[in-house]
Scaffold this active site. Sequence first.
Site, PDB file in Angstrom:
ATOM      1  N   ASN A  91       0.809  -1.224   0.000  1.00 17.90           N
ATOM      2  CA  ASN A  91       0.000   0.000   0.000  1.00 17.90           C
ATOM      3  C   ASN A  91       0.841   1.271   0.000  1.00 17.90           C
ATOM      4  O   ASN A  91       0.292   2.369  -0.011  1.00 17.90           O
ATOM      5  CB  ASN A  91      -0.981   0.001   1.182  1.00 17.90           C
ATOM      6  N   ASP A 114      -0.857  -8.977  -9.115  1.00 16.68           N
ATOM      7  CA  ASP A 114      -1.811 -10.071  -8.973  1.00 16.68           C
ATOM      8  C   ASP A 114      -3.219  -9.574  -9.264  1.00 16.68           C
ATOM      9  O   ASP A 114      -3.531  -8.402  -9.029  1.00 16.68           O
ATOM     10  CB  ASP A 114      -1.716 -10.663  -7.558  1.00 16.68           C
TER      11      ASP A 114
END
Length: 197
Positions: free
Chosen positions: A78, A103
């Site tokens: 993040n 992903d």
Amino acid sequence: MNWLVVGLGNPGPTYAGHRHNVGHMVADELARRATASFSAPKGMRAEVADLRIGAGGAGAVGADTAKVAVMKPRTYMNESGGPVAKVAAFYRTTPDHLIVIHDELDLDFGAVRLKSGGGDNGHNGLKSIRAALGTGDYFRVRFGIGRPPGRMSPADWVLSNFPARDRTDLEVEIGRAADAVETLVHDGLILAQNRFH
């Protein structure tokens, strides 16, 4: 113009085999092909490997090759945007020469899809990059990890290892994703999509 290829993931051995770390795995494969080593430039909060990509793939030589920096942020997912922005500024890479490998829950395991721009689909790494760069208009190489089974939360799913039975297939698909990056750099998005979709 230097290309910048970013493999997203979380740092350290605890996370190395997680589904969320397929970006790191593809980055490692590209560096391996080019026999390029990662180093950690001071103040960048990333590991970076310099290589060239041409018709022969990563590690190719000759006039038709493109300069490529492959990076793995050393921050948690993040917070990926800060290092990406710093490395992009260092290499003077604009978003139209940025490729992010990540992903993707909405694709079956091992599926590889390429696109330019688009939303972040709840992916914290992509959100962070958009916030840092002020745009989402860069190339994405999306690596399918599938949806979690039963009532398992997506957060727990992405932070779990691929099962042993998938290891052989995983290696093959990591290779395909690296092929897709090479094709995107050398031949452009349309040809890469035609080949890998």
